[in-house]
Design a protein around this motif. Structure first.
Motif, PDB file in Angstrom:
ATOM      1  N   LEU A 100     -28.061  38.356   1.860  1.00 18.26           N
ATOM      2  CA  LEU A 100     -26.862  37.824   1.217  1.00 18.26           C
ATOM      3  C   LEU A 100     -26.460  38.606  -0.019  1.00 18.26           C
ATOM      4  O   LEU A 100     -25.327  38.518  -0.465  1.00 18.26           O
ATOM      5  CB  LEU A 100     -27.062  36.345   0.863  1.00 18.26           C
ATOM      6  N   GLY A 101     -27.373  39.335  -0.599  1.00 18.82           N
ATOM      7  CA  GLY A 101     -27.017  40.224  -1.702  1.00 18.82           C
ATOM      8  C   GLY A 101     -27.098  39.639  -3.081  1.00 18.82           C
ATOM      9  O   GLY A 101     -27.451  40.314  -4.016  1.00 18.82           O
ATOM     10  N   THR A 102     -26.780  38.373  -3.261  1.00 20.26           N
ATOM     11  CA  THR A 102     -26.732  37.780  -4.592  1.00 20.26           C
ATOM     12  C   THR A 102     -27.369  36.401  -4.569  1.00 20.26           C
ATOM     13  O   THR A 102     -27.108  35.613  -3.658  1.00 20.26           O
ATOM     14  CB  THR A 102     -25.270  37.652  -5.080  1.00 20.26           C
ATOM     15  N   ALA A 103     -28.153  36.109  -5.583  1.00 18.32           N
ATOM     16  CA  ALA A 103     -28.719  34.764  -5.699  1.00 18.32           C
ATOM     17  C   ALA A 103     -27.587  33.757  -5.877  1.00 18.32           C
ATOM     18  O   ALA A 103     -26.549  34.069  -6.441  1.00 18.32           O
ATOM     19  CB  ALA A 103     -29.667  34.708  -6.886  1.00 18.32           C
ATOM     20  N   GLY A 104     -27.767  32.568  -5.394  1.00 17.40           N
ATOM     21  CA  GLY A 104     -26.765  31.527  -5.546  1.00 17.40           C
ATOM     22  C   GLY A 104     -25.796  31.426  -4.384  1.00 17.40           C
ATOM     23  O   GLY A 104     -24.943  30.557  -4.368  1.00 17.40           O
ATOM     24  N   HIS A 105     -25.901  32.329  -3.418  1.00 14.32           N
ATOM     25  CA  HIS A 105     -25.048  32.236  -2.240  1.00 14.32           C
ATOM     26  C   HIS A 105     -25.625  31.223  -1.257  1.00 14.32           C
ATOM     27  O   HIS A 105     -26.836  31.099  -1.124  1.00 14.32           O
ATOM     28  CB  HIS A 105     -24.909  33.585  -1.544  1.00 14.32           C
ATOM     29  N   GLY A 106     -24.750  30.527  -0.572  1.00 13.34           N
ATOM     30  CA  GLY A 106     -25.150  29.579   0.452  1.00 13.34           C
ATOM     31  C   GLY A 106     -24.484  29.910   1.765  1.00 13.34           C
ATOM     32  O   GLY A 106     -23.570  30.736   1.836  1.00 13.34           O
ATOM     33  N   VAL A 107     -24.927  29.274   2.808  1.00 14.11           N
ATOM     34  CA  VAL A 107     -24.412  29.523   4.151  1.00 14.11           C
ATOM     35  C   VAL A 107     -23.829  28.225   4.700  1.00 14.11           C
ATOM     36  O   VAL A 107     -24.384  27.148   4.490  1.00 14.11           O
ATOM     37  CB  VAL A 107     -25.534  30.040   5.072  1.00 14.11           C
ATOM     38  N   SER A 108     -22.699  28.332   5.374  1.00 18.77           N
ATOM     39  CA  SER A 108     -22.082  27.198   6.053  1.00 18.77           C
ATOM     40  C   SER A 108     -21.324  27.748   7.262  1.00 18.77           C
ATOM     41  O   SER A 108     -21.449  28.913   7.603  1.00 18.77           O
ATOM     42  CB  SER A 108     -21.128  26.442   5.119  1.00 18.77           C
ATOM     43  N   GLY A 109     -20.523  26.922   7.874  1.00 21.43           N
ATOM     44  CA  GLY A 109     -19.749  27.387   9.012  1.00 21.43           C
ATOM     45  C   GLY A 109     -18.658  26.415   9.379  1.00 21.43           C
ATOM     46  O   GLY A 109     -18.503  25.361   8.755  1.00 21.43           O
ATOM     47  N   ASP A 110     -17.895  26.780  10.386  1.00 24.14           N
ATOM     48  CA  ASP A 110     -16.898  25.873  10.938  1.00 24.14           C
ATOM     49  C   ASP A 110     -16.689  26.179  12.404  1.00 24.14           C
ATOM     50  O   ASP A 110     -17.059  27.237  12.893  1.00 24.14           O
ATOM     51  CB  ASP A 110     -15.579  25.932  10.155  1.00 24.14           C
ATOM     52  N   ILE A 111     -16.117  25.210  13.089  1.00 22.15           N
ATOM     53  CA  ILE A 111     -15.753  25.353  14.493  1.00 22.15           C
ATOM     54  C   ILE A 111     -14.248  25.239  14.549  1.00 22.15           C
ATOM     55  O   ILE A 111     -13.682  24.217  14.163  1.00 22.15           O
ATOM     56  CB  ILE A 111     -16.409  24.263  15.362  1.00 22.15           C
ATOM     57  N   GLY A 112     -13.598  26.291  14.975  1.00 25.60           N
ATOM     58  CA  GLY A 112     -12.150  26.301  15.052  1.00 25.60           C
ATOM     59  C   GLY A 112     -11.642  25.511  16.244  1.00 25.60           C
ATOM     60  O   GLY A 112     -12.401  25.014  17.083  1.00 25.60           O
ATOM     61  N   SER A 113     -10.352  25.412  16.331  1.00 29.43           N
ATOM     62  CA  SER A 113      -9.694  24.721  17.417  1.00 29.43           C
ATOM     63  C   SER A 113      -9.925  25.452  18.737  1.00 29.43           C
ATOM     64  O   SER A 113      -9.860  26.673  18.802  1.00 29.43           O
ATOM     65  CB  SER A 113      -8.193  24.649  17.093  1.00 29.43           C
TER      66      SER A 113
END
Length: 152
Positions: A100-113
């Protein structure tokens, strides 16, 4: 039934549960067989037209996926409903070994239409959500994801 509420239908019209196999994709819809996995399991319950799922994916190689393309996780058991502004959020319960390169980054996502895959994002405190690239997943990346979505 709550006071003052009316019910249009009270029967459970569909229930099923099962497993699926999540796979790593890139933005070119490339899901080549060259990736290698050390963990690849998904579980779901479908109630009516809603699918509730959780999945775990751990790679040992990203194979020939294009490293500059966005990461997707394909293989969801159902296609999402075709809705205007129909993006449905996906949470990452845990993730690791990512570049991720930098501390403090998080991961999420989405499901499109009208989709059966998760678009993966990186979130940080200053620029909000952005695309996660295949190179940021890294060869030995892993993640637990969960969510729900309206099905087609």
């Amino acid at each position: 039934e709550a006071t003052g509420e009316t019910m249009g239908a009270e029967l459970l019209d569909h229930f099923e549960e099962g497993t699926f196999t999540p796979v790593l994709w890139d933005a070119s819809d490339n899901s080549s067989e060259s990736q290698a996995y050390n963990g690849q399991v998904g579980r779901y319950q479908k109630i009516g037209n809603w699918c509730f799922f959780n999945l775990f994916l751990r790679t040992t190689s990203i194979g020939t996926l294009t490293t500059s393309n966005q990461v997707f996780i394909g293989g969801l058991p159902f296609t999402s409903a075709n809705r205007t502004n129909g993006i449905q959020a996906v949470a990452a319960g845990s993730y690791g070994s990512m570049a991720l390169g930098t501390a403090g980054h998080g991961v999420s996502g989405d499901i499109g239409s009208n989709s059966a895959k998760i678009r993966v994002h990186i979130n940080d405190t200053t620029t909000s959500a952005g695309q996660m690239l295949v190179s940021e997943w890294s060869a030995d990346g892993e993640g637990d994801f969960f969510g729900s979505y309206e099905t087609a």
